[in-house]
Motif scaffolding. Sequence first.
Motif, mmCIF file in Angstrom:
data_model
loop_
_atom_site.group_PDB
_atom_site.id
_atom_site.type_symbol
_atom_site.label_atom_id
_atom_site.label_comp_id
_atom_site.label_asym_id
_atom_site.label_seq_id
_atom_site.Cartn_x
_atom_site.Cartn_y
_atom_site.Cartn_z
ATOM 1 N N UNK A 61 0.712 10.929 -3.183
ATOM 2 C CA UNK A 61 1.805 10.060 -2.743
ATOM 3 C C UNK A 61 2.013 8.908 -3.715
ATOM 4 N N UNK A 62 3.254 8.473 -3.845
ATOM 5 C CA UNK A 62 3.530 7.338 -4.734
ATOM 6 C C UNK A 62 2.835 6.080 -4.241
ATOM 7 N N UNK A 63 2.804 5.904 -2.925
ATOM 8 C CA UNK A 63 2.150 4.748 -2.324
ATOM 9 C C UNK A 63 1.064 5.245 -1.388
ATOM 10 N N UNK A 64 -0.169 4.839 -1.616
ATOM 11 C CA UNK A 64 -1.305 5.178 -0.768
ATOM 12 C C UNK A 64 -1.998 3.867 -0.430
ATOM 13 N N UNK A 65 -1.641 3.313 0.740
ATOM 14 C CA UNK A 65 -2.049 1.946 1.059
ATOM 15 C C UNK A 65 -2.814 1.895 2.366
ATOM 16 N N UNK A 91 -9.412 6.516 -8.998
ATOM 17 C CA UNK A 91 -7.985 6.409 -8.692
ATOM 18 C C UNK A 91 -7.183 6.137 -9.964
ATOM 19 N N UNK A 92 -7.681 5.275 -10.803
ATOM 20 C CA UNK A 92 -6.989 4.983 -12.063
ATOM 21 C C UNK A 92 -6.974 6.212 -12.967
ATOM 22 N N UNK A 93 -8.082 6.947 -12.997
ATOM 23 C CA UNK A 93 -8.139 8.174 -13.788
ATOM 24 C C UNK A 93 -7.090 9.176 -13.308
ATOM 25 N N UNK A 94 -6.821 9.172 -12.010
ATOM 26 C CA UNK A 94 -5.841 10.084 -11.437
ATOM 27 C C UNK A 94 -4.407 9.577 -11.578
ATOM 28 N N UNK A 95 -4.229 8.464 -12.267
ATOM 29 C CA UNK A 95 -2.894 7.982 -12.563
ATOM 30 C C UNK A 95 -2.360 6.917 -11.645
ATOM 31 N N UNK A 96 -3.234 6.314 -10.845
ATOM 32 C CA UNK A 96 -2.815 5.273 -9.915
ATOM 33 C C UNK A 96 -3.123 3.890 -10.472
ATOM 34 N N UNK A 97 -2.182 2.988 -10.316
ATOM 35 C CA UNK A 97 -2.472 1.578 -10.526
ATOM 36 C C UNK A 97 -2.981 1.006 -9.208
ATOM 37 N N UNK A 98 -3.720 -0.091 -9.284
ATOM 38 C CA UNK A 98 -4.430 -0.592 -8.106
ATOM 39 C C UNK A 98 -3.959 -1.981 -7.715
ATOM 40 N N UNK A 99 -3.868 -2.209 -6.401
ATOM 41 C CA UNK A 99 -3.676 -3.546 -5.859
ATOM 42 C C UNK A 99 -4.672 -3.728 -4.716
ATOM 43 N N UNK A 100 -5.049 -4.982 -4.435
ATOM 44 C CA UNK A 100 -6.068 -5.197 -3.407
ATOM 45 C C UNK A 100 -5.778 -6.385 -2.491
ATOM 46 N N UNK A 101 -4.668 -7.084 -2.703
ATOM 47 C CA UNK A 101 -4.348 -8.243 -1.877
ATOM 48 C C UNK A 101 -2.869 -8.239 -1.495
ATOM 49 N N UNK A 102 -2.549 -9.032 -0.493
ATOM 50 C CA UNK A 102 -1.158 -9.200 -0.072
ATOM 51 C C UNK A 102 -0.305 -9.737 -1.211
ATOM 52 N N UNK A 103 -0.797 -10.725 -1.935
ATOM 53 C CA UNK A 103 0.007 -11.324 -3.000
ATOM 54 C C UNK A 103 0.291 -10.310 -4.106
ATOM 55 N N UNK A 163 -2.148 2.667 -5.572
ATOM 56 C CA UNK A 163 -3.148 2.691 -4.511
ATOM 57 C C UNK A 163 -3.390 1.268 -4.035
ATOM 58 N N UNK A 164 -3.061 1.024 -2.776
ATOM 59 C CA UNK A 164 -3.355 -0.272 -2.174
ATOM 60 C C UNK A 164 -4.685 -0.191 -1.469
ATOM 61 N N UNK A 206 -2.724 -7.316 3.518
ATOM 62 C CA UNK A 206 -1.457 -7.350 4.257
ATOM 63 C C UNK A 206 -1.594 -6.808 5.667
ATOM 64 N N UNK A 207 -0.679 -7.203 6.540
ATOM 65 C CA UNK A 207 -0.512 -6.564 7.827
ATOM 66 C C UNK A 207 0.290 -5.265 7.640
#
Length: 367
Positions: free
Chosen positions: A153-157, A168-180, A195-196, A214-215
Amino acid sequence: MRLFVLLGFLGCSTLAQGAVKNLILVVGDGMGYGQVKAAGMYFHGRDGTLNFEAFPHKGDMTTASASDKVTDSAAAATAMATGVKTINGYVGRDAKARDVPNITEIAKLAGKSTGLLTTVAVSHATPAGFGAHEDFREKTNGIVDSLLSDARPNLLWGAATEINPEWAQYKGYSLISTLSEMENLSPDLGQRRIAGLFGNNELAWEQDPQGQAPRLHQMTRKALQMLSTDPDGFFLLVEGGKIDWASHHADLQKTVHEVKGLEQSVGEILNWMEGRTDTLLIVTADHETGGLKVGSSRGVRNLPEYQWTMPKASDGTLSHSAANVPVYAIGAGAEAFAGSLDNTDIFHRSIKALGLESIHRIMSQNL
């Protein structure tokens, strides 16, 4: 290669014919009629008052799995995502343990963007059922690899458990970990996969302080902003996973707040849908948890009269029940989700509304 070229061709042709461009499925894990009724009474003083209860089309859905009249979340998610009944514990596989195509994969091959959002671990049973293939829901490493390799999926959060950021990065995903970090994402999705990985094992309870994650309604709002930039449309799953957890522990206070969080997410979707005629929104549950029976209201911000009727398991938690669960639908093609339904109908009627039946037939032809 020939199959993928054919699938791409079919995707383009069906997208031109289908009445529905975007499909949004909202799943309250464990959210039966009692959980919905209790939340309405707690927040509004009476039942029938949550935003999705006003949808013009309503259904009553059976949830039994292939192995038991009482389903688990894995088999239930698989049924809704693939149209196939399976054994409790199986994820994205039929009762003979064969991989079956899910709606996320079908939408991707049709050229649509896809997103899976949840308040629990992204490898948990419901998102797994919509994007992975494994013979046991606790095989989280296999589920994660399948999510990142198959459905992609484009977004996996959701919560970060069991996903190795480097993998996840090896599989082509960029990573985020916070609401901001999420809020600062560019709205132009393009071909990106994000990937969130929020929190540790779960997002905060709706009644507790939020923290940096995030909520669910915030994830939903941002996901819609990004997915809607795809001219071919999108499929989005939004799961309120902790309704089930609260109900397992007979905690009605937490339960009604988690339902309210789901309702806020539905509110974000309805705001986004205003003026659109190309989107189908379905709100439902995978099963009911705890056998919740609700009596009279005690007024706003007071829990109503209630009783949990399912017996406790050996670990002290309440089990799932075999009760039917509600379905609420609005938008293009919503009339197909009224009346008596089985959980497999969510898939079959969804891909018919999207015009993607031909892709499903080709993906299923070797089963």
